[in-house]
Design a protein around this motif. Structure first.
Motif, mmCIF file in Angstrom:
data_model
loop_
_atom_site.group_PDB
_atom_site.id
_atom_site.type_symbol
_atom_site.label_atom_id
_atom_site.label_comp_id
_atom_site.label_asym_id
_atom_site.label_seq_id
_atom_site.Cartn_x
_atom_site.Cartn_y
_atom_site.Cartn_z
ATOM 1 N N MET A 227 0.827 -1.174 0.004
ATOM 2 C CA MET A 227 -0.108 0.009 0.147
ATOM 3 C C MET A 227 0.739 1.155 0.072
ATOM 4 O O MET A 227 0.577 2.280 -0.731
ATOM 5 N N TYR A 228 2.047 1.037 0.700
ATOM 6 C CA TYR A 228 3.066 2.083 0.925
ATOM 7 C C TYR A 228 3.400 2.871 -0.697
ATOM 8 O O TYR A 228 3.373 4.158 -1.039
ATOM 9 N N TYR A 229 3.862 1.659 -1.283
ATOM 10 C CA TYR A 229 4.458 2.246 -2.492
ATOM 11 C C TYR A 229 3.245 2.338 -3.557
ATOM 12 O O TYR A 229 3.360 3.222 -4.609
ATOM 13 N N GLY A 230 2.188 1.607 -3.391
ATOM 14 C CA GLY A 230 1.038 1.748 -4.399
ATOM 15 C C GLY A 230 0.637 3.087 -4.165
ATOM 16 O O GLY A 230 0.214 4.031 -5.145
ATOM 17 N N ASN A 231 0.531 3.846 -3.128
ATOM 18 C CA ASN A 231 0.025 5.065 -2.806
ATOM 19 C C ASN A 231 1.069 6.116 -3.328
ATOM 20 O O ASN A 231 0.657 7.309 -3.820
ATOM 21 N N LEU A 232 2.179 5.758 -3.315
ATOM 22 C CA LEU A 232 3.452 6.739 -3.725
ATOM 23 C C LEU A 232 3.029 6.693 -5.317
ATOM 24 O O LEU A 232 3.099 7.839 -6.131
ATOM 25 N N PHE A 233 2.796 5.618 -5.898
ATOM 26 C CA PHE A 233 2.708 5.451 -7.506
ATOM 27 C C PHE A 233 1.597 6.457 -7.736
ATOM 28 O O PHE A 233 1.776 7.034 -8.715
ATOM 29 N N VAL A 234 0.308 6.161 -7.300
ATOM 30 C CA VAL A 234 -0.793 7.079 -7.629
ATOM 31 C C VAL A 234 -0.555 8.515 -7.309
ATOM 32 O O VAL A 234 -1.054 9.300 -8.270
ATOM 33 N N GLY A 235 0.199 8.909 -6.085
ATOM 34 C CA GLY A 235 0.513 10.071 -6.012
ATOM 35 C C GLY A 235 1.307 10.694 -7.089
ATOM 36 O O GLY A 235 1.144 11.891 -7.483
ATOM 37 N N LYS A 236 2.318 10.051 -7.565
ATOM 38 C CA LYS A 236 3.403 10.444 -8.756
ATOM 39 C C LYS A 236 2.299 10.556 -10.041
ATOM 40 O O LYS A 236 2.688 11.426 -10.909
ATOM 41 N N LEU A 237 1.373 9.740 -10.276
ATOM 42 C CA LEU A 237 0.464 9.942 -11.302
ATOM 43 C C LEU A 237 -0.236 11.434 -11.451
ATOM 44 O O LEU A 237 -0.412 11.732 -12.482
ATOM 45 N N LEU A 238 -0.607 11.436 -10.180
ATOM 46 C CA LEU A 238 -1.532 12.793 -9.969
ATOM 47 C C LEU A 238 -0.227 13.988 -10.103
ATOM 48 O O LEU A 238 -0.843 14.896 -10.887
ATOM 49 N N GLU A 239 0.596 13.907 -9.820
ATOM 50 C CA GLU A 239 1.760 15.072 -9.943
ATOM 51 C C GLU A 239 2.004 14.815 -11.519
ATOM 52 O O GLU A 239 2.138 16.150 -12.081
ATOM 53 N N ALA A 240 1.970 13.984 -12.119
ATOM 54 C CA ALA A 240 2.178 13.795 -13.738
ATOM 55 C C ALA A 240 0.971 14.518 -14.524
ATOM 56 O O ALA A 240 1.107 15.113 -15.418
ATOM 57 N N LYS A 241 -0.123 14.334 -13.697
ATOM 58 C CA LYS A 241 -1.385 15.051 -14.540
ATOM 59 C C LYS A 241 -1.138 16.423 -14.397
ATOM 60 O O LYS A 241 -1.768 16.868 -15.282
ATOM 61 N N TYR A 242 -0.886 16.767 -13.386
ATOM 62 C CA TYR A 242 -0.529 18.561 -13.161
ATOM 63 C C TYR A 242 0.936 18.719 -13.234
ATOM 64 O O TYR A 242 1.349 19.373 -12.005
ATOM 65 N N LEU A 243 1.500 18.338 -14.350
ATOM 66 C CA LEU A 243 2.888 18.516 -14.354
ATOM 67 C C LEU A 243 3.468 19.904 -14.169
ATOM 68 O O LEU A 243 2.927 20.985 -14.659
ATOM 69 N N GLY A 244 4.412 20.313 -13.047
ATOM 70 C CA GLY A 244 4.831 21.412 -13.037
ATOM 71 C C GLY A 244 3.923 22.233 -11.776
ATOM 72 O O GLY A 244 4.340 23.284 -11.299
ATOM 73 N N ARG A 245 2.835 21.587 -11.569
ATOM 74 C CA ARG A 245 2.108 22.318 -10.358
ATOM 75 C C ARG A 245 2.081 21.899 -8.959
ATOM 76 O O ARG A 245 1.714 22.589 -8.097
ATOM 77 N N GLY A 246 2.964 20.606 -8.511
ATOM 78 C CA GLY A 246 3.138 20.297 -7.247
ATOM 79 C C GLY A 246 3.949 19.081 -7.045
ATOM 80 O O GLY A 246 4.203 18.429 -8.268
ATOM 81 N N THR A 247 4.287 18.830 -6.085
ATOM 82 C CA THR A 247 5.048 17.466 -5.582
ATOM 83 C C THR A 247 3.936 16.804 -4.892
ATOM 84 O O THR A 247 3.864 17.144 -3.794
ATOM 85 N N ILE A 248 3.652 15.488 -5.303
ATOM 86 C CA ILE A 248 2.825 14.648 -4.506
ATOM 87 C C ILE A 248 3.253 13.444 -3.988
ATOM 88 O O ILE A 248 3.708 12.469 -5.217
ATOM 89 N N PHE A 278 -11.867 9.097 -2.132
ATOM 90 C CA PHE A 278 -12.264 10.486 -2.086
ATOM 91 C C PHE A 278 -11.129 11.463 -2.118
ATOM 92 O O PHE A 278 -11.094 12.474 -2.525
ATOM 93 N N ASN A 279 -10.043 11.006 -1.128
ATOM 94 C CA ASN A 279 -9.041 12.119 -0.933
ATOM 95 C C ASN A 279 -8.109 12.076 -2.259
ATOM 96 O O ASN A 279 -7.733 13.514 -2.408
ATOM 97 N N ALA A 280 -8.172 10.928 -3.177
ATOM 98 C CA ALA A 280 -7.744 11.408 -4.349
ATOM 99 C C ALA A 280 -8.425 12.305 -5.549
ATOM 100 O O ALA A 280 -7.917 13.396 -5.991
ATOM 101 N N HIS A 281 -9.831 12.200 -5.213
ATOM 102 C CA HIS A 281 -10.626 13.121 -5.941
ATOM 103 C C HIS A 281 -10.546 14.479 -5.326
ATOM 104 O O HIS A 281 -10.447 15.567 -5.900
ATOM 105 N N PHE A 282 -10.336 14.614 -4.020
ATOM 106 C CA PHE A 282 -10.230 15.891 -3.327
ATOM 107 C C PHE A 282 -9.029 16.634 -4.177
ATOM 108 O O PHE A 282 -9.329 17.794 -4.630
ATOM 109 N N LEU A 283 -8.021 16.062 -3.978
ATOM 110 C CA LEU A 283 -6.769 16.755 -4.492
ATOM 111 C C LEU A 283 -6.642 16.980 -5.881
ATOM 112 O O LEU A 283 -6.237 18.086 -6.295
ATOM 113 N N ASP A 284 -7.139 16.018 -6.593
ATOM 114 C CA ASP A 284 -7.445 16.129 -8.313
ATOM 115 C C ASP A 284 -8.346 17.265 -8.463
ATOM 116 O O ASP A 284 -7.831 18.179 -9.489
#
Length: 336
Positions: A227-248, A278-284
């Motif tokens: 879960m730790y690394y899966g959560n990190l992976f999804v966080g980096k996907l969100l970071e990639a979606k908003y490239l240059g906008r944040g570190t997640i 929902f937390n991913a939805h919130f940040l997105d």
């Protein structure tokens, strides 16, 4: 609204998350390749050459297609589009006028932990009040939260998203505090981290607590290695979606600080029908609305009682993560 600013490339014909698509294409290609290689075992052990040899050959051979597509998309976004996507604005600094927060805790059958969590936050000198929203708990959660000094509300509609949405909706009613701290009542987080979240507050609309710093995590928690690394992976996907906008690094954390005025504008765009993701939805949604997001390392502890969310087991964590990824790709349209 403080912090609201349009995406710098809204309206641009190339305003697409190419890095996000590229990473996923690369992952699909690597999965195809590894699957094709691993088929060597049933092929030889079960003597299934006639059946599996063509399948393995096809997987290994054509895995190069999504891998190359992924590399091209990622390089295009990083080497060309990043200069257009990264906001050309000065570093935000809005001084905190009053260092007091309203804390909102979600709770579902947390009778063993809720009183301690409420008392922990109420004892903190920067906490004005603690709100607890019980998601129609069947045990003594509501009564124990009330006895501990919290303002208590019951949300009868089931679902984590509905509970969080109700928490935030009740918290923004209090205009004597500039910030709302969202957390949960299972004692996995501590009130002393409010100080750290507030330290980042002048620079952001939302300060997302990150459980990714290893020395700040208790050795054994419900967050397994998978879960730790899966959560990190999804966080980096969100970071990639908003490239240059944040570190997640942590897309699933439930501990975050939000500017009240930013929440007032954000709440109508959140869908409480989104459940454990929902937390991913919130940040997105916050990033899509132009809010400024920062992360702050926080401590993470073993919960009191049993987990009822996405951390029950690795399979549950995988399904929640998969729904998060689908939500990021589809802009949460399945919940519309």
């Amino acid at each position: 609204m403080v912090g609201h600013r349009p995406n710098p490339v809204v309206g641009h014909p190339l305003n697409k998350p190419f890095l996000l698509y590229g990473v996923l294409c690369f992952v699909v290609g690597m999965a195809m390749y590894v699957t094709g290689v691993l088929l060597v075992f049933p092929r030889y052990l079960l003597n299934l050459h006639a059946l599996l040899d063509p399948v393995a050959e096809w997987l290994v051979w054509y895995s190069g297609v999504p891998i190359m597509i992924g590399i091209v998309l990622a390089l295009f976004d990083l080497l060309y589009m990043l200069q257009h996507k990264k906001p050309d604005v000065p570093v935000r600094y809005i001084p905190v006028q009053r260092r007091r927060v309203t804390v909102a805790l979600t709770a579902y059958n947390d009778e063993d932990s809720i009183a301690g969590a409420v008392e922990d936050f109420l004892a903190h000198p920067l906490v004005e009040r603690v709100i607890v929203v019980s998601n129609n708990s069947r045990d003594a959660t509501f009564a124990r939260a009330e006895a501990a000094g919290a303002l208590t509300f019951n949300e009868p509609a089931p679902g984590y998203g509905r509970c969080v949405h109700r928490c935030l909706s009740e918290a923004v009613r209090f205009d004597d505090t500039e910030f709302v701290v969202l957390c949960e009542g299972d004692s996995t987080f501590r009130a002393y981290d409010v100080e750290k979240l507030l330290a980042y507050a002048p620079h952001a609309d939302i300060v997302n607590g990150s459980r990714i710093v290893e020395p700040l995590r208790q050795y054994l928690t419900q967050l397994t290695v998978f879960m730790y690394y899966g959560n990190l992976f999804v966080g980096k996907l969100l970071e990639a979606k908003y490239l240059g906008r944040g570190t997640i690094t942590d897309v699933g954390t439930t501990y975050k600080l939000c500017r009240r005025d930013a929440l007032v504008g954000l709440l109508p765009h959140l869908n409480p029908g989104v459940n454990l993701e929902f937390n991913a939805h919130f940040l997105d949604t916050a990033l899509s609305r132009g809010l400024l997001l920062l992360e702050c390392p926080i401590t993470f502890h073993a919960r009191i009682g049993l987990s009822k969310g996405g951390n029950i087991n690795n399979w549950r964590g995988f399904t929640v993560g998969a729904r998060m990824i689908y939500g990021l790709l589809s802009d949460w349209k399945r919940y519309a």
